[in-house]
Design an enzyme around this catalytic site. Structure first.
Site, PDB file in Angstrom:
ATOM      1  N   LYS A 105     -34.678  46.512 -42.621  1.00  0.00           N
ATOM      2  CA  LYS A 105     -33.413  46.077 -43.218  1.00  0.00           C
ATOM      3  C   LYS A 105     -33.595  44.763 -43.940  1.00  0.00           C
ATOM      4  O   LYS A 105     -34.324  43.898 -43.451  1.00  0.00           O
ATOM      5  CB  LYS A 105     -32.403  45.868 -42.072  1.00  0.00           C
ATOM      6  CG  LYS A 105     -31.148  45.163 -42.475  1.00  0.00           C
ATOM      7  CD  LYS A 105     -30.833  43.913 -41.643  1.00  0.00           C
ATOM      8  CE  LYS A 105     -31.759  42.758 -41.898  1.00  0.00           C
ATOM      9  NZ  LYS A 105     -31.330  41.451 -41.417  1.00  0.00           N
ATOM     10  N   THR A 106     -33.057  44.562 -45.074  1.00  0.00           N
ATOM     11  CA  THR A 106     -32.818  43.269 -45.708  1.00  0.00           C
ATOM     12  C   THR A 106     -32.446  43.488 -47.163  1.00  0.00           C
ATOM     13  O   THR A 106     -33.117  44.247 -47.886  1.00  0.00           O
ATOM     14  CB  THR A 106     -33.983  42.253 -45.622  1.00  0.00           C
ATOM     15  OG1 THR A 106     -33.583  41.068 -46.316  1.00  0.00           O
ATOM     16  CG2 THR A 106     -35.312  42.724 -46.197  1.00  0.00           C
ATOM     17  N   ILE A 107     -31.369  42.822 -47.575  1.00  0.00           N
ATOM     18  CA  ILE A 107     -30.990  42.919 -48.986  1.00  0.00           C
ATOM     19  C   ILE A 107     -32.076  42.309 -49.857  1.00  0.00           C
ATOM     20  O   ILE A 107     -32.177  42.610 -51.037  1.00  0.00           O
ATOM     21  CB  ILE A 107     -29.641  42.217 -49.271  1.00  0.00           C
ATOM     22  CG1 ILE A 107     -29.703  40.722 -48.924  1.00  0.00           C
ATOM     23  CG2 ILE A 107     -28.495  42.894 -48.562  1.00  0.00           C
ATOM     24  CD1 ILE A 107     -28.597  39.904 -49.585  1.00  0.00           C
ATOM     25  N   ASP A 108     -32.896  41.406 -49.281  1.00  0.00           N
ATOM     26  CA  ASP A 108     -33.883  40.652 -50.076  1.00  0.00           C
ATOM     27  C   ASP A 108     -34.947  41.545 -50.717  1.00  0.00           C
ATOM     28  O   ASP A 108     -35.601  41.127 -51.674  1.00  0.00           O
ATOM     29  CB  ASP A 108     -34.597  39.613 -49.198  1.00  0.00           C
ATOM     30  CG  ASP A 108     -33.630  38.573 -48.658  1.00  0.00           C
ATOM     31  OD1 ASP A 108     -32.440  38.624 -49.015  1.00  0.00           O
ATOM     32  OD2 ASP A 108     -34.060  37.717 -47.853  1.00  0.00           O
ATOM     33  N   ARG A 162     -29.398  35.704 -35.223  1.00  0.00           N
ATOM     34  CA  ARG A 162     -30.748  35.335 -35.617  1.00  0.00           C
ATOM     35  C   ARG A 162     -31.564  34.740 -34.467  1.00  0.00           C
ATOM     36  O   ARG A 162     -32.570  34.070 -34.715  1.00  0.00           O
ATOM     37  CB  ARG A 162     -30.702  34.332 -36.771  1.00  0.00           C
ATOM     38  CG  ARG A 162     -30.221  34.893 -38.098  1.00  0.00           C
ATOM     39  CD  ARG A 162     -30.596  33.991 -39.250  1.00  0.00           C
ATOM     40  NE  ARG A 162     -30.031  34.428 -40.511  1.00  0.00           N
ATOM     41  CZ  ARG A 162     -30.598  35.345 -41.300  1.00  0.00           C
ATOM     42  NH1 ARG A 162     -31.726  35.904 -40.951  1.00  0.00           N
ATOM     43  NH2 ARG A 162     -30.020  35.683 -42.437  1.00  0.00           N
ATOM     44  N   GLY A 182     -29.539  38.808 -41.256  1.00  0.00           N
ATOM     45  CA  GLY A 182     -28.441  38.891 -42.218  1.00  0.00           C
ATOM     46  C   GLY A 182     -27.927  40.311 -42.387  1.00  0.00           C
ATOM     47  O   GLY A 182     -28.688  41.272 -42.282  1.00  0.00           O
ATOM     48  N   GLY A 186     -22.268  40.615 -51.482  1.00  0.00           N
ATOM     49  CA  GLY A 186     -22.911  41.933 -51.511  1.00  0.00           C
ATOM     50  C   GLY A 186     -23.425  42.419 -50.170  1.00  0.00           C
ATOM     51  O   GLY A 186     -23.728  43.606 -50.005  1.00  0.00           O
ATOM     52  N   ASP A 246     -39.027  39.137 -40.069  1.00  0.00           N
ATOM     53  CA  ASP A 246     -39.156  38.351 -38.837  1.00  0.00           C
ATOM     54  C   ASP A 246     -38.693  39.157 -37.615  1.00  0.00           C
ATOM     55  O   ASP A 246     -39.331  39.115 -36.563  1.00  0.00           O
ATOM     56  CB  ASP A 246     -38.329  37.059 -38.934  1.00  0.00           C
ATOM     57  CG  ASP A 246     -39.002  36.022 -39.851  1.00  0.00           C
ATOM     58  OD1 ASP A 246     -40.247  36.028 -39.926  1.00  0.00           O
ATOM     59  OD2 ASP A 246     -38.287  35.223 -40.471  1.00  0.00           O
ATOM     60  N   TYR A 306     -23.162  36.476 -50.232  1.00  0.00           N
ATOM     61  CA  TYR A 306     -22.309  37.080 -49.205  1.00  0.00           C
ATOM     62  C   TYR A 306     -21.412  38.182 -49.800  1.00  0.00           C
ATOM     63  O   TYR A 306     -20.974  39.062 -49.079  1.00  0.00           O
ATOM     64  CB  TYR A 306     -21.479  35.988 -48.511  1.00  0.00           C
ATOM     65  CG  TYR A 306     -22.405  34.992 -47.830  1.00  0.00           C
ATOM     66  CD1 TYR A 306     -23.058  35.337 -46.656  1.00  0.00           C
ATOM     67  CD2 TYR A 306     -22.689  33.756 -48.397  1.00  0.00           C
ATOM     68  CE1 TYR A 306     -23.958  34.472 -46.053  1.00  0.00           C
ATOM     69  CE2 TYR A 306     -23.585  32.882 -47.805  1.00  0.00           C
ATOM     70  CZ  TYR A 306     -24.217  33.244 -46.632  1.00  0.00           C
ATOM     71  OH  TYR A 306     -25.116  32.401 -46.037  1.00  0.00           O
TER      72      TYR A 306
HETATM   73  P1  FBP Z   1     -32.372  38.799 -43.657  1.00  0.00           P
HETATM   74  O1  FBP Z   1     -33.745  38.445 -44.143  1.00  0.00           O
HETATM   75  O2  FBP Z   1     -32.154  38.510 -42.234  1.00  0.00           O
HETATM   76  O3  FBP Z   1     -32.018  40.209 -44.024  1.00  0.00           O
HETATM   77  O4  FBP Z   1     -31.312  37.897 -44.439  1.00  0.00           O
HETATM   78  C1  FBP Z   1     -31.269  37.868 -45.802  1.00  0.00           C
HETATM   79  C2  FBP Z   1     -30.320  36.817 -46.327  1.00  0.00           C
HETATM   80  O5  FBP Z   1     -29.175  37.430 -46.860  1.00  0.00           O
HETATM   81  C3  FBP Z   1     -31.016  35.940 -47.371  1.00  0.00           C
HETATM   82  O6  FBP Z   1     -30.921  36.519 -48.645  1.00  0.00           O
HETATM   83  C4  FBP Z   1     -30.309  34.635 -47.221  1.00  0.00           C
HETATM   84  O7  FBP Z   1     -31.114  33.549 -47.585  1.00  0.00           O
HETATM   85  C5  FBP Z   1     -30.005  34.577 -45.758  1.00  0.00           C
HETATM   86  O8  FBP Z   1     -29.896  35.907 -45.330  1.00  0.00           O
HETATM   87  C6  FBP Z   1     -28.752  33.826 -45.442  1.00  0.00           C
HETATM   88  O9  FBP Z   1     -28.460  34.001 -44.104  1.00  0.00           O
HETATM   89  P2  FBP Z   1     -27.464  33.053 -43.298  1.00  0.00           P
HETATM   90  O10 FBP Z   1     -26.115  33.352 -43.825  1.00  0.00           O
HETATM   91  O11 FBP Z   1     -27.667  33.455 -41.889  1.00  0.00           O
HETATM   92  O12 FBP Z   1     -27.902  31.652 -43.599  1.00  0.00           O
END
Ligand code: FBP
Length: 549
Positions: free
Chosen positions: A199-202, A142, A78, A424, A173, A422
């Site tokens: 990286k990850t906003i999470d 992904r 993401g 942010g 991952d 999305y």
């Molecule tokens: P990453 O773990 O790859 O950084 O993605 C985070 C994220 O924004 C999650 O918060 C969300 O559940 C997921 O991606 C949504 O991704 P997609 O739009 O590919 O379903």
């Protein structure tokens, strides 16, 4: 391309960097490391990359000559604000260490490496993207690299470009994948190094060596601005309960951080729901309690924050989802010949344990079907597609209606669902993320030039001013444990969930009863890029509280 005045102004922003990276740098190696759990198994699976020391880069006095290198980079998973600055920092670092080095960007995430889709990232290209949000410079994806045939293709494609190292900018991952590749490349003596970037906003890729993942800061600030705006609307109109689901897949870090920034009436933290073993009904009752208390004070409005992954943390739902994950890994439900979605649900229920079948059949039809949607390539439920906010509104509405009939509730309840995610992920990076990402990229270039592989770039001391940050690298194997994926035990980076004994959660606990009944909203407003450091450069509440600031 027409640029906004802000974009033009941001082009000339020079990211702040640690002092130690501004001149000659020396590498300092720490002690041998071990994985966070399952040490024997992980060591056996990663004989070449297990146990390596943590590294820090300090200011040095001896000027070093570095060879010219060709490096490939991918953005994986993401989007997260700051990805373009990781690439800028990597590019500038490589060029500073040897002006003949080259950077190639593989397109569309890991699949670009296999399909040999790439572009050379020259100064002209990189300059165009400095300090901007998004991953559009090379795109992301992904695709999971897990087959030997894919690894061989990657080696072939890297050899054709004389690539010495790959940089994988990704979440837990993707960095697990980076480590598997690093190990494979070492076993096969390919001479190709692999370096990860967190990286990850999470915000769930953090541990003793990685203080935070990039993008979390900006994304939380964007969501908090939006939550603040909604709170002000709620407090003006005084007629709706806004149920706001926030991204974050499993962990509730985003929800917790946004709660600390905005002080809403109700904040659900999935990790707490799991620890208390709450049922869906109990979650609803806890919301209804607040709705009733506020109604008693004449306030029939409010704001509820819901973490995206909530359903996976309600124990009975968790078991159900885990059974569905295992089932869907081997069984094609789309091949079932059924007349209706209801019928399909009944056929699926027959394949579950009696307890899970009961839960599955008790859910509203539309919601149950959302649990059957395709898994992502890593076997995870795509929680962003599950409308928990609507489910909760419907259930609170039903319960308050019943209570009204029984004379137990005298107020009104009207819910408005929202989902922020999305909005942010591609925001223009905050100064913190712009600086942090640039430093991460620059640090990755040093790890490459120092011949390291299987390392993640890390920058510590992040609550101090940027010139005091401590750059370095940590072996990815030290972050790993064994977990079940697609029905099989696999080595993966351990996700950091919200620590229920940690300071950020404790702060919420201390204040939430007050925030529930009294309306004490905070309106953070938009991210500021120009102005005093007290307004523009502050890290998240989470990071500050975790570091005792
Ligand atoms: P990453 O773990 O790859 O950084 O993605 C985070 C994220 O924004 C999650 O918060 C969300 O559940 C997921 O991606 C949504 O991704 P997609 O739009 O590919 O379903």
């Amino acid at each position: 391309m027409i640029k906004s005045p802000l974009q033009i102004a941001r082009e000339s922003y020079v990211p702040k960097m640690p002092k130690s990276l501004q001149g000659t740098v020396k590498i300092v190696e720490g002690k041998k490391t071990q994985s966070v759990a399952d040490q024997a198994e992980i060591e056996k699976m990663f004989p070449n990359t297990y146990g390596m020391p943590v590294i820090t880069f300090e200011a040095g006095s001896e000027k070093k000559e570095y060879p010219a290198v060709n490096v490939g980079v991918i953005l994986s998973g993401g989007q997260a604000p700051g990805g373009h600055n990781v690439i800028s920092g990597l590019f500038d670092g490589l060029k500073k260490l040897n002006s003949k080095s080259k950077l190639y960007g593989f397109l569309g995430g890991p699949s670009g490496l296999v399909d040999n889709q790439y572009t050379e990232l020259t100064a002209d290209v990189v300059n165009h993207y400095r300090n901007t949000g998004g991953f559009d410079i090379i795109g992301s994806g992904r695709t999971k690299l897990e087959e030997e045939a894919q690894y061989q293709k990657v080696i072939e494609n890297c050899k054709a470009l004389n690539i010495n190292a790959l940089v994988v900018i990704g979440g837990d991952d993707s960095n697990t994948n980076a480590c598997v590749l690093a190990e494979y490349f070492l076993q096969k003596k390919t001479g190709i190094q692999v370096i990860g970037v967190p990286k990850t906003i999470d915000g769930d890729l953090k541990n003793e060596v990685v203080e935070t993942s990039f993008g979390f800061d900006t994304a939380c600030k964007v969501y908090s601005e939006l939550i603040g705006n909604i709170q002000r609307d709620a407090n003006s109109a005084k007629k709706y309960y806004h149920f706001i689901k926030l991204m974050g897949r499993s962990a509730s870090h985003i929800t917790l951080e946004c709660a600390l920034q905005t002080q809403p009436n109700i904040t659900i933290i999935s990790e707490e729901v799991e620890k208390k073993g709450m049922t869906l009904d109990e979650v609803i009752s806890s919301i209804v309690d607040v709705v009733v208390k506020r109604a008693d004070r004449g306030e029939n409005f409010g704001v509820v924050l819901i973490p995206e992954g909530l359903v996976e943390f309600i124990p009975a739902m968790k078991t159900l989802i885990s059974e569905l994950n295992d089932l869907l890994a081997h069984f094609d439900i789309d091949a079932l010949s059924v007349e209706s979605k209801r019928e399909r649900r009944e056929l699926v229920a027959e394949k579950l344990s009696p307890e899970s079948a009961e839960v599955f059949l008790s859910l509203p039809n539309s919601f149950a079907n959302q649990l059957l949607l395709d898994r992502d390539p890593h076997g995870n439920v795509q929680v962003s597609m599950i409308e928990t906010e609507k489910l909760l509104i419907d259930m609170v509405k039903a319960k308050t209606k019943k209570m009204k009939k029984a004379g137990e509730f005298d107020g009104k309840f009207s819910g408005q669902p929202h989902f922020f995610g999305y909005e942010g992920r591609c925001a223009s990076p905050s100064n913190f993320d712009a600086d942090y990402c640039y430093t991460l990229g620059f640090t990755a270039s040093l790890l490459i030039e120092e011949g390291k592989s299987g390392y993640m770039a890390s920058v510590k001391n992040l609550t101090a001013p940027a010139d005091q940050w401590i750059p370095g690298g940590a072996p990815i194997t030290m972050m790993m444990n064994m977990e079940k994926r697609h029905g099989q035990m696999k080595p993966v980076i351990q996700k950091a969930l919200v620590d229920l004994n940690g300071k950020p959660f404790n702060k919420l606990v201390q204040h939430r009863e007050e925030w529930a009944v009294n309306t004490m909203y905070v309106y953070p407003g938009p991210i500021q890029y120009f102005g005093p450091a007290s307004v523009c450069d502050q890290p998240t509440h989470t990071l500050r509280l975790e570091q005792g600031k």
